[in-house]
Design an enzyme around this catalytic site. Structure first.
Site, short mmCIF file in Angstrom:
data_model
loop_
_atom_site.label_atom_id
_atom_site.label_comp_id
_atom_site.label_asym_id
_atom_site.label_seq_id
_atom_site.Cartn_x
_atom_site.Cartn_y
_atom_site.Cartn_z
N ASP A 221 -35.38 -62.07 -24.65
CA ASP A 221 -36.27 -61.26 -24.15
C ASP A 221 -36.47 -61.39 -22.50
O ASP A 221 -36.44 -62.63 -21.81
CB ASP A 221 -37.71 -61.42 -24.68
N GLU A 295 -31.76 -59.23 -22.44
CA GLU A 295 -32.35 -57.95 -22.17
C GLU A 295 -32.73 -58.27 -20.46
O GLU A 295 -33.33 -59.38 -20.27
CB GLU A 295 -33.80 -57.69 -22.78
C1 NAG Z 1 -38.55 -57.16 -19.90
C2 NAG Z 1 -39.64 -57.46 -20.44
O1 NAG Z 1 -40.85 -57.28 -20.06
N1 NAG Z 1 -39.90 -58.57 -21.28
C3 NAG Z 1 -40.65 -59.20 -22.05
C4 NAG Z 1 -41.35 -60.57 -21.44
O2 NAG Z 1 -42.34 -60.75 -21.74
C5 NAG Z 1 -43.22 -59.78 -21.79
C6 NAG Z 1 -44.74 -60.06 -21.82
O3 NAG Z 1 -44.87 -60.79 -23.04
C7 NAG Z 1 -42.92 -58.76 -22.81
O4 NAG Z 1 -43.67 -57.56 -22.73
C8 NAG Z 1 -41.47 -58.15 -22.30
O5 NAG Z 1 -41.00 -57.45 -23.55
#
Ligand code: NAG
Ligand code: NAG
Ligand code: NAG
Ligand code: NAG
Ligand code: NAG
Ligand code: NAG
Length: 583
Positions: A221, A295
């Site tokens: 993530d 991602e």
């Molecule tokens: C791109 C993004 O926002 N990735 C994650 C990283 O953490 C946040 C907060 O926990 C997530 O909401 C996101 O999906």
């Protein structure tokens, strides 16, 4: 004629004896909270997922990717993790997870997990020990002293101007430690310090823990948020970020700043390669090829670096270009350009991927329009590489309408704006899955659900679409079957914008039938002439026919005249093998 074949899109060659299953695979993203509730509490859970594995097997998916199921206070619905090796009780137990793994294995489905290492929850033991300056954990997070406020010297304000993705300062004061900690996302999500080797070891250990349970890979993530600038290069301080000049942005808005110090730092790529080494070790150990998906919302050259190179194996970075560059108005040329962009920038020998949506974005059917559900699903399935399907795309689920009162997403709640909150809300794409037309769409037997079910569930659901003669679901399943044909699995690619509204995607593999997907974006019938696709043999048959097509599966047509109904997406295959000399 053979020239076209030189425009080969190299698909990675099989190495060793391991089945490189993910080089052409359908990976289905499950948002566990909204997939299937097994115990009537209105929240989806692991046993719910296990009960629906036969559904996924029936569609023909290769792997499921689960959004986080780990112990979490759920301020950000599982993207804030308390303990990476425990299961959130509302989703079930470790035993439930083991059962899911066993069932999946029995059905030949692989499981990929979310690996959220951008931050932990603030109730993680690591964070609590860090606030206490426990020597083992003192440097697990990004801590900094406050900066005296010029107007009020007694008050120590945040160390710099950095803003959280969820708005407002990215720094939060911790009384116990007497310092600020960094949180690029919510206040309850302190960022881990990846410049601390112990943190890296800790996270590698987490990875091994889940690999030992037999998972087939991870999705990382927000990988580009992992590292911040090294303060050692800035006199021990975290420097202010420059202003972006974005019109209308206020100092509390994330886009107020140009994020040169909190995103896309070079160290990010190395950690991805290092983690892939562990996955590759398990590929060998378990004779099961492990995938890493990353991602990152960044520009193309930066994204391509995640693929790795000759010396380092990397990840498959998500291809978000469909979502960011295409709209419901895109024409055939726009679509071709979005496809070509990825294929031409991708390093040779790597595996492409196609994403139509996820839990952070408006659903496919809402973003591109219901008319284009078959179009976008077909493209994702027929192009080379990996198809990522977010739950509900196969039936054309649209975004739900969520009132301010029902809003749960912290990104929307943080706006504190009952009028405009919906612009920041990801809730509409997270409403419960539509299984059938019964109460709560068959998602839950409870009296209510964590987010309301979208109001079109009685007409858009699995049961109705399975029973219909033609539907988005039936087409999706047919095209998944087409993805198994040799030409689609490993053939070459040719994409043609035949006119403003017609696009054709041909896949060739010598010695096998040619497969061609044809799309009519227009709201009137178009007779399509495929003669300009020279290597395509004359006689064709319909392999898959979208919900809006008059032609039926099994119908025979000739390449000179394929009658395309309005908004029809069609897959044809040649009755002769590729690639006889054209007549
Ligand atoms: C791109 C993004 O926002 N990735 C994650 C990283 O953490 C946040 C907060 O926990 C997530 O909401 C996101 O999906
Ligand atoms: C590994 O798996 C592949 C494909 O499933 C199989 O062909 C091969 O025999 C296996 N190798 C070993 C050492 O088990
Ligand atoms: C974690 O952050 C939340 C606010 O997001 C706060 O309510 C809670 O008290 C914090 N917990 C700890 C242990 O600091
Ligand atoms: C990051 O890496 C790129 C490519 O190797 C290089 O051009 C650039 O100078 C590096 N940036 C920093 C800040 O080290
Ligand atoms: C990359 O992965 C392949 C397939 O798993 C493996 O054979 C190869 O040794 C790896 N390359 C490197 C540089 O680690
Ligand atoms: C396209 O999307 C926009 C914005 O979401 C919407 O206002 C418009 O009605 C849509 N047009 C079509 C043809 O679906």
């Amino acid at each position: 004629m053979r020239k076209i074949l030189l425009l080969v899109i190299a698909t990675a060659a099989a190495v060793s004896g391991v089945d490189e299953w993910w080089h052409s695979a359908v990976i289905y993203q499950i948002y566990p909270r909204s997939f299937k509730d097994s115990n009537g509490d209105g929240i989806g859970d692991i046993n719910g997922i296990t009960s629906k594995l036969p559904y996924l097997k029936d569609i023909g998916v290769d792997a499921i990717w689960l959004s986080p199921i780990f112990l979490s206070p759920m301020f950000d619905f599982g993207y804030d993790i308390t303990d990476y090796k425990k299961i959130a009780p509302e989703y079930g137990t470790m035993e439930d997870f083991n059962k899911l793994m066993a069932e999946a294995k029995k059905l030949g489905l692989r499981v990929v997990l979310d690996y959220v290492i951008n931050h932990t929850s603030n109730d993680s033991e690591w964070f609590i020990k860090s606030t206490q300056r426990d020597p083992n954990y003192a440097d697990y997070y990004i801590w900094a002293h406050g900066k005296p406020d010029p107007k009020n010297p007694d008050y120590l304000g945040p160390p710099n101007n950095w803003v959280s993705v969820f708005r407002k300062s990215a720094w939060e004061y911790n009384v116990q430690r007497g310092q600020y900690y960094l949180h690029q996302f919510a206040v309850g999500q302190p960022d881990l310090n990846f410049r601390n080797a112990k943190v890296v070891e800790e996270m590698k250990d987490v990875l091994r823990f889940w690999l030992e349970k037999g998972v087939s890979g991870i999705r990382i993530d927000a990988v580009n948020h992992l590292y911040e600038v090294d303060p050692a290069n800035h006199d021990g301080h975290y420097p202010d970020e420059p202003l972006s000049g974005a019109p209308g942005a206020t100092p509390e808005d994330y886009n107020y700043l140009n994020h040169i110090y909190t995103k896309d730092q070079n160290e990010t790529y190395n950690i991805v390669y290092d983690l892939k080494v562990i996955l590759d070790q398990y590929t060998e150990k378990q004779n099961d090829s492990k995938i890493m998906l990353t991602e990152a919302y960044a520009d193309l050259p930066k994204i391509m670096r995640y693929y790795g190179d000759k010396n380092r194996n990397g990840s498959v970075p998500f291809n978000f270009f469909y979502m960011t560059e295409l709209t419901n108005k895109s024409n055939a040329r726009d679509i071709k350009m979005a496809i070509d962009k990825w294929m031409t920038h991708m390093p040779a020998g790597k595996v492409a991927n196609w994403v139509n949506g996820n839990h952070d974005q408006s659903r496919l059917a809402s973003k591109f329009g219901v008319d284009r559900v078959d179009v976008m699903n077909m493209l994702a399935l027929i192009l080379p590489g990996i198809t990522i399907t977010y739950q509900g795309e196969e039936i054309g689920m649209t975004d739900g309408h969520i009132s301010w009162k029902d809003t749960k997403d912290p990104q929307a709640c943080n706006t504190e704006d009952p009028v405009n909150y919906y612009k920041s809300s990801r809730d509409p794409a997270r409403t419960p899955f539509h299984w059938d037309a019964t109460a709560n769409a068959g998602f839950s037997t409870g009296s209510s659900t964590w987010l309301p079910v979208a109001d079109n569930y009685q007409t858009v659901n699995v049961a109705v679409e399975k029973a219909a003669a033609k539907s988005h679901f039936k087409f999706y399943k047919e095209v998944v079957a087409v993805k198994r044909l040799p030409a689609v699995r490993s053939g070459d690619l040719e994409v043609r914008a035949l006119c403003e509204n017609v696009i054709a995607v041909a896949r060739y593999l010598p010695g096998h039938p040619v497969v061609v997907g044809v799309i009519n974006l227009f709201d009137a019938e178009i007779p399509v002439d495929l003669n300009s696709i020279h290597l395509l043999p004359r006689d064709l048959q319909v392999e898959a026919s979208g919900a809006y097509c008059k032609l039926e599966k099994g119908d025979k047509v000739q390449k000179g005249k394929v009658t395309m109904s309005p908004h029809c997406a069609l897959v044809l295959s040649s009755t002769q093998n590729c690639c006889a000399a054209p007549k």
